[in-house]
Enzyme design. Structure first.
Site, short mmCIF file in Angstrom:
data_model
loop_
_atom_site.label_atom_id
_atom_site.label_comp_id
_atom_site.label_asym_id
_atom_site.label_seq_id
_atom_site.Cartn_x
_atom_site.Cartn_y
_atom_site.Cartn_z
CG HIS A 93 -4.42 0.76 -8.21
ND1 HIS A 93 -5.75 0.72 -7.90
CD2 HIS A 93 -3.83 1.63 -7.35
CE1 HIS A 93 -5.97 1.53 -6.89
NE2 HIS A 93 -4.83 2.10 -6.52
CG HIS A 98 -2.03 0.89 1.28
ND1 HIS A 98 -2.44 1.66 0.22
CD2 HIS A 98 -2.83 1.26 2.33
CE1 HIS A 98 -3.43 2.45 0.60
NE2 HIS A 98 -3.68 2.23 1.88
CG ASP A 134 2.97 4.57 -3.87
OD1 ASP A 134 2.98 5.75 -3.49
OD2 ASP A 134 2.35 3.67 -3.30
N1 ACO Z 1 4.65 -6.88 -10.43
C1 ACO Z 1 4.54 -8.10 -11.03
N2 ACO Z 1 3.40 -8.79 -11.11
C2 ACO Z 1 2.30 -8.24 -10.58
C3 ACO Z 1 2.34 -6.97 -9.94
C4 ACO Z 1 3.57 -6.30 -9.87
N3 ACO Z 1 3.67 -5.10 -9.29
N4 ACO Z 1 1.09 -6.67 -9.49
C5 ACO Z 1 0.32 -7.69 -9.83
N5 ACO Z 1 1.04 -8.63 -10.50
C6 ACO Z 1 0.54 -9.88 -11.09
C7 ACO Z 1 0.21 -10.92 -10.02
O1 ACO Z 1 1.33 -11.72 -9.75
C8 ACO Z 1 -0.90 -11.68 -10.70
O2 ACO Z 1 -0.33 -12.49 -11.69
P1 ACO Z 1 -0.92 -13.97 -11.96
O3 ACO Z 1 -2.31 -13.73 -12.51
O4 ACO Z 1 0.00 -14.58 -12.93
O5 ACO Z 1 -0.95 -14.65 -10.62
C9 ACO Z 1 -1.68 -10.59 -11.46
O6 ACO Z 1 -0.70 -9.58 -11.73
C10 ACO Z 1 -2.84 -10.02 -10.67
O7 ACO Z 1 -2.34 -9.49 -9.46
P2 ACO Z 1 -3.11 -9.51 -8.07
O8 ACO Z 1 -2.09 -9.60 -6.99
O9 ACO Z 1 -4.19 -10.54 -8.09
O10 ACO Z 1 -3.82 -8.10 -8.10
P3 ACO Z 1 -4.28 -7.29 -6.84
O11 ACO Z 1 -5.37 -6.40 -7.29
O12 ACO Z 1 -4.59 -8.18 -5.69
O13 ACO Z 1 -2.97 -6.47 -6.45
C11 ACO Z 1 -1.48 -4.73 -5.88
C12 ACO Z 1 -2.87 -5.10 -6.47
C13 ACO Z 1 -1.39 -5.27 -4.43
C14 ACO Z 1 -1.36 -3.22 -5.85
C15 ACO Z 1 -0.38 -5.36 -6.75
O14 ACO Z 1 -0.48 -4.90 -8.08
C16 ACO Z 1 1.02 -5.10 -6.21
O15 ACO Z 1 1.48 -5.81 -5.30
N6 ACO Z 1 1.74 -4.03 -6.72
C17 ACO Z 1 3.07 -3.70 -6.22
C18 ACO Z 1 2.94 -2.89 -4.93
C19 ACO Z 1 2.45 -1.49 -5.18
O16 ACO Z 1 2.92 -0.78 -6.05
N7 ACO Z 1 1.49 -1.07 -4.32
C20 ACO Z 1 0.93 0.28 -4.38
C21 ACO Z 1 -0.49 0.21 -4.84
S1 ACO Z 1 -1.12 1.86 -5.00
C22 ACO Z 1 -1.39 2.32 -3.41
O17 ACO Z 1 -1.70 1.58 -2.53
C23 ACO Z 1 -1.17 3.68 -3.13
#
Ligand code: ACO
Length: 422
Positions: free
Chosen positions: A307, A268, A363
């Site tokens: 996201h 987050h 971010d």
């Molecule tokens: N890098 C690589 N792969 C990713 C990323 C990433 N940043 N984010 C998602 N994926 C992949 C997952 O591994 C998944 O792949 P799969 O289908 O092969 O298993 C797919 O994309 C879907 O991802 P989920 O985790 O199911 O999506 P979710 O909506 O739960 O996650 C999140 C959202 C937590 C923001 C995620 O994208 C992430 O961890 N990003 C990196 C951390 C980040 O930048 N957080 C800030 C968010 S903005 C904020 O809070 C202000």
């Protein structure tokens, strides 16, 4: 055509009809679906609350597919270019932008509450010199509830309003003190002659009382805009924590401390800190393909990408890129921006990211700007929390005054042992 959902339970052959309102069914209606009279009834399984509306809210609108973000109906792009952070805070809390007289009153109220009780300062002194400023912030926000015990009277609108003012006013002071503490430098007290963001920069960068420092207006404006971009984001993880703790009728300081704790996490608000660490680790553009490969092999995540709601682009990310250029004119170009731009370019051409709809989020670029301004990485989530405070408070206020809201108490699917004996 009726606004209802007809369900057939194939276990029993029974039909059920549930009303649909606002494209939503009432989750408790599912409990009517039973195989026998003593059956608890059907539940929905939703870890991460990915498809569960927990409230009605009139504060922030997001269309994740179209990349739209609006506070109280105003597009984020307009607010970022035409309003100040205090105006936006007023808007989030009251539903309308302030008139000139209202803004003057609001600004002077906030200015009058920027000071911290000297005992709060002592509490912050007690932290180890290398304490993470986010840990200090969370603890200090929680401690404020013991200084303002009347804050428990959450159903008194005047009491609520007073705590809202205090929290927005004191956040920059707590944040700046946390930074000064980590550097072993004397605290600089709030200066009521300066505006909200200039005062914050003054408390951060002025070496001590009596010494000279003039906040750069371009940097102050850039930071003010970053605060606006972070001010609210409907039911995100930290806001959900604010509302969940608030549903137990806890005081707003305890709720805000919980929200800040949620924000601290790397998935987050802590992501901006992780983005910078990742960009520094990459160092040069040549190393980007290696990182992308590790991400595609599932060995790590590309921080600042992806996201839960935005599946096309994050509108805040676009605005932040422009702010970066303004800031670099004052601070000089942060070389990490070129690594970030190249990383974004390569990722957005790669099928792994395209097929999963992974785009840079707020971010991805904010940390590069904070670093150019001279903030240490550990302060990034703290800056996010300063900006998010009005949103948390607006959401908390909306929840407290919403008759539909209940104590948050989810269900579970029990997977443990059935009754057994020792
Ligand atoms: N890098 C690589 N792969 C990713 C990323 C990433 N940043 N984010 C998602 N994926 C992949 C997952 O591994 C998944 O792949 P799969 O289908 O092969 O298993 C797919 O994309 C879907 O991802 P989920 O985790 O199911 O999506 P979710 O909506 O739960 O996650 C999140 C959202 C937590 C923001 C995620 O994208 C992430 O961890 N990003 C990196 C951390 C980040 O930048 N957080 C800030 C968010 S903005 C904020 O809070 C202000």
């Amino acid at each position: 055509m009726s606004d209802s959902l007809t369900v057939t339970d194939n276990r029993t052959g029974k039909h059920y009809e549930f009303p649909i309102k606002d494209s939503t069914i009432d989750a408790t209606d599912l409990r009517k679906i039973k195989v026998s009279d003593d059956d608890f009834g059907l539940m929905s399984f939703d870890p991460g609350l990915k498809n569960t509306a927990v409230c009605r809210s009139a504060i922030t609108f997001i269309d994740g597919e179209k990349g739209i973000l609006r506070y109280r109906g105003y597009p984020i792009e307009e607010l970022a270019s035409k309003s100040s952070f205090l105006e936006v805070s007023f808007l989030l809390l009251n539903g309308e932008l302030p008139s000139k007289t209202e803004l003057d009153g609001w600004t002077s109220e906030i200015t009058l509450h920027t000071m911290l009780n000297e005992n709060i300062k002592k509490l912050m002194d007690a932290f180890h010199y290398d304490a993470h400023p986010m840990g200090m912030l969370i603890s200090t926000i929680a401690a404020l509830s013991s200084f303002y015990p009347e804050s428990k009277n959450i159903f008194d609108p005047e009491v609520r309003r007073k705590q809202i003012v205090r929290l927005i006013a004191k956040m920059p002071t707590i944040a700046a003190f946390a930074l000064k503490h980590s550097r072993g430098l004397p605290y600089v007290y709030p200066d009521n002659e300066l505006n909200y963001t200039e005062n914050f920069l003054n408390m951060v960068y002025r070496p001590s009382h009596g010494t000279q420092y003039k906040p750069d207006p371009i940097l102050a404006k850039a930071l003010d805009t970053l605060f606006i971009l972070h001010a609210d984001h409907e039911q995100n993880c930290s806001t959900n924590a604010m509302r969940a703790v608030g549903s137990a009728q806890s005081d707003p300081y305890s709720c805000a401390a919980a929200a800040a704790a949620a924000l601290y996490g790397p998935l987050h608000g802590g992501a901006n800190e992780q983005v910078l660490r990742m960009l520094r680790e990459i160092g040069t553009k040549e190393k980007i393909p290696q990182l992308i490969q590790q991400v595609k092999e599932g060995k790590r995540k590309l921080m600042g990408f992806g996201h839960r709601v935005y599946k096309n682009f994050d509108p805040r990310g676009k605005i932040i890129k422009n702010i970066a250029e303004d800031v670099f004119q004052v601070t000089g170009r942060n070389p990490l921006i070129d690594v970030a731009l190249e990383l974004e370019r390569i990722a957005l051409e790669d099928d792994y990211f395209i097929s999963r709809k992974l785009y840079p989020n707020v971010d991805f670029y904010s940390g590069i700007i904070y670093e150019a301004m001279g903030f240490p990485t550990s302060m990034f989530p703290v800056l996010f929390a300063v900006g998010r405070m009005p949103g948390w408070l607006a959401q908390w206020q909306e929840m407290v005054t919403d008759d539909e809201q209940k104590l948050v108490r989810p269900r579970q699917i029990y997977t443990g042992h059935q009754k057994r004996t020792i």
